[in-house]
Enzyme design. Structure first.
Site, PDB file in Angstrom:
ATOM      1  N   HIS A   6       0.766  -1.115  -0.140  1.00  0.00           N
ATOM      2  CA  HIS A   6      -0.028  -0.116  -0.044  1.00  0.00           C
ATOM      3  C   HIS A   6       1.025   1.064  -0.042  1.00  0.00           C
ATOM      4  O   HIS A   6       0.505   2.205  -0.727  1.00  0.00           O
ATOM      5  CB  HIS A   6      -0.805   0.152   1.309  1.00  0.00           C
ATOM      6  CG  HIS A   6      -1.727  -0.994   1.279  1.00  0.00           C
ATOM      7  ND1 HIS A   6      -1.956  -1.944   2.624  1.00  0.00           N
ATOM      8  CD2 HIS A   6      -2.862  -1.489   0.554  1.00  0.00           C
ATOM      9  CE1 HIS A   6      -2.957  -2.825   2.284  1.00  0.00           C
ATOM     10  NE2 HIS A   6      -3.410  -2.413   0.966  1.00  0.00           N
ATOM     11  N   LYS A  54     -18.812  -5.724   9.201  1.00  0.00           N
ATOM     12  CA  LYS A  54     -17.415  -6.631   8.781  1.00  0.00           C
ATOM     13  C   LYS A  54     -16.422  -6.766   9.876  1.00  0.00           C
ATOM     14  O   LYS A  54     -15.926  -5.879  10.422  1.00  0.00           O
ATOM     15  CB  LYS A  54     -16.955  -6.239   7.509  1.00  0.00           C
ATOM     16  CG  LYS A  54     -17.323  -6.530   6.269  1.00  0.00           C
ATOM     17  CD  LYS A  54     -16.644  -6.141   4.947  1.00  0.00           C
ATOM     18  CE  LYS A  54     -17.139  -6.389   3.782  1.00  0.00           C
ATOM     19  NZ  LYS A  54     -16.439  -5.843   2.665  1.00  0.00           N
ATOM     20  N   ARG A  76      -2.632  -6.236  -8.216  1.00  0.00           N
ATOM     21  CA  ARG A  76      -1.525  -7.210  -8.401  1.00  0.00           C
ATOM     22  C   ARG A  76      -1.915  -8.264  -9.438  1.00  0.00           C
ATOM     23  O   ARG A  76      -0.742  -9.054  -9.766  1.00  0.00           O
ATOM     24  CB  ARG A  76      -1.745  -7.667  -6.764  1.00  0.00           C
ATOM     25  CG  ARG A  76      -1.099  -6.897  -5.586  1.00  0.00           C
ATOM     26  CD  ARG A  76      -1.627  -7.257  -4.447  1.00  0.00           C
ATOM     27  NE  ARG A  76      -2.934  -7.087  -4.236  1.00  0.00           N
ATOM     28  CZ  ARG A  76      -3.833  -7.430  -3.423  1.00  0.00           C
ATOM     29  NH1 ARG A  76      -3.283  -7.780  -2.156  1.00  0.00           N
ATOM     30  NH2 ARG A  76      -4.950  -7.079  -2.981  1.00  0.00           N
ATOM     31  N   SER A 113      -2.820  -7.991   2.957  1.00  0.00           N
ATOM     32  CA  SER A 113      -2.911  -7.888   4.506  1.00  0.00           C
ATOM     33  C   SER A 113      -3.531  -9.234   4.975  1.00  0.00           C
ATOM     34  O   SER A 113      -2.927  -9.595   6.309  1.00  0.00           O
ATOM     35  CB  SER A 113      -4.217  -6.726   4.771  1.00  0.00           C
ATOM     36  OG  SER A 113      -3.780  -5.654   4.159  1.00  0.00           O
TER      37      SER A 113
HETATM   38  P1  ADP Z   1      -9.861  -3.435   0.010  1.00  0.00           P
HETATM   39  O1  ADP Z   1     -10.584  -3.978   1.012  1.00  0.00           O
HETATM   40  O2  ADP Z   1     -10.449  -2.104  -0.610  1.00  0.00           O
HETATM   41  O3  ADP Z   1      -9.632  -4.391  -1.537  1.00  0.00           O
HETATM   42  P2  ADP Z   1      -7.087  -3.479   0.598  1.00  0.00           P
HETATM   43  O4  ADP Z   1      -6.484  -2.587   1.831  1.00  0.00           O
HETATM   44  O5  ADP Z   1      -6.983  -4.749   0.589  1.00  0.00           O
HETATM   45  O6  ADP Z   1      -8.731  -2.823   0.571  1.00  0.00           O
HETATM   46  O7  ADP Z   1      -6.571  -2.758  -0.919  1.00  0.00           O
HETATM   47  C1  ADP Z   1      -6.636  -1.372  -0.822  1.00  0.00           C
HETATM   48  C2  ADP Z   1      -5.950  -1.329  -2.435  1.00  0.00           C
HETATM   49  O8  ADP Z   1      -4.667  -1.400  -2.427  1.00  0.00           O
HETATM   50  C3  ADP Z   1      -6.532  -2.279  -3.323  1.00  0.00           C
HETATM   51  O9  ADP Z   1      -6.631  -1.415  -4.609  1.00  0.00           O
HETATM   52  C4  ADP Z   1      -5.671  -3.087  -3.507  1.00  0.00           C
HETATM   53  O10 ADP Z   1      -5.566  -3.845  -4.876  1.00  0.00           O
HETATM   54  C5  ADP Z   1      -4.413  -2.585  -3.281  1.00  0.00           C
HETATM   55  N1  ADP Z   1      -3.311  -3.386  -2.793  1.00  0.00           N
HETATM   56  C6  ADP Z   1      -3.334  -4.143  -1.690  1.00  0.00           C
HETATM   57  N2  ADP Z   1      -2.180  -4.622  -1.473  1.00  0.00           N
HETATM   58  C7  ADP Z   1      -1.584  -4.160  -2.501  1.00  0.00           C
HETATM   59  C8  ADP Z   1      -0.084  -4.480  -2.840  1.00  0.00           C
HETATM   60  N3  ADP Z   1       0.814  -5.584  -2.371  1.00  0.00           N
HETATM   61  N4  ADP Z   1       0.496  -3.727  -3.859  1.00  0.00           N
HETATM   62  C9  ADP Z   1      -0.386  -3.075  -4.534  1.00  0.00           C
HETATM   63  N5  ADP Z   1      -1.367  -2.695  -4.379  1.00  0.00           N
HETATM   64  C10 ADP Z   1      -2.111  -3.318  -3.354  1.00  0.00           C
END
Ligand code: ADP
Length: 156
Positions: A17, A41, A90, A128
């Site tokens: 992120h 959630k 990803r 995550s």
């Molecule tokens: P959500 O529940 O909205 O998917 P996340 O916190 O999992 O929330 O992810 C937020 C954003 O960050 C999404 O667009 C996801 O694709 C992107 N993202 C998550 N992990 C990575 C990563 N390792 N590299 C690049 N983008 C990521």
């Protein structure tokens, strides 16, 4: 130029992120990181903890701010006058999920545009949930998350 929004549940924030936030800042000048949450959630960390991790991890990065919303992201963006959303990709799995989100966001606000940035190859397998699972077995996850998150996962 208006700030761009980078949204997510950030449960917890990872280095993937953060990499994306830094790259979005380079392109757009300013980024508002918006933690979207849904009270129904289940999350590993509560909203305040997740916001605090983001703030600590992003401290010192000029023009990056952190906020949260319990409601629809499009309502939040409209209320603040933001029209551009950045999301990370990803994999093809992300793409399938993200294009559905982009479609619905456009229905809710025709002025909203979604921009996709590919994940840094270093972090393309990072999520995550993978970090939480590895940490639950006592694995060292310090290469994938900011120090404040590594410490909190260790204490959980
Ligand atoms: P959500 O529940 O909205 O998917 P996340 O916190 O999992 O929330 O992810 C937020 C954003 O960050 C999404 O667009 C996801 O694709 C992107 N993202 C998550 N992990 C990575 C990563 N390792 N590299 C690049 N983008 C990521």
């Amino acid at each position: 130029m208006k700030p761009v929004v980078f949204s997510g549940s950030f449960d917890p924030v990872t280095n993937g992120h953060i990499d994306l936030i830094k790259r979005a800042r380079t392109i757009f000048g300013a980024v508002v990181v918006v933690l979207c949450y849904n009270a129904t959630k289940q999350a590993r960390f509560d909203v305040q903890e997740r916001v605090d991790f983001l703030k600590e991890a992003l401290a010192g990065l000029a023009n990056v701010t952190v906020d949260s919303t319990p409601g629809l992201l499009t309502d939040y963006m409209k209320a603040h006058g933001y029209t551009t959303l950045v999301r990370g990709l990803r994999s093809a799995h992300d793409w399938n999920h993200e294009r559905t989100n982009a479609y619905f966001n456009k229905q809710f606000d025709p002025d909203l545009e979604t921009i996709f940035l590919p994940a840094n190859e270093k972090y393309q397998f990072l999520s995550s949930s993978a970090v939480k699972e590895a940490a639950s077995y006592g694995a060292d996850i310090s290469a994938w998350v900011p120090p404040c998150v590594a410490k909190a996962l260790k204490n959980k």
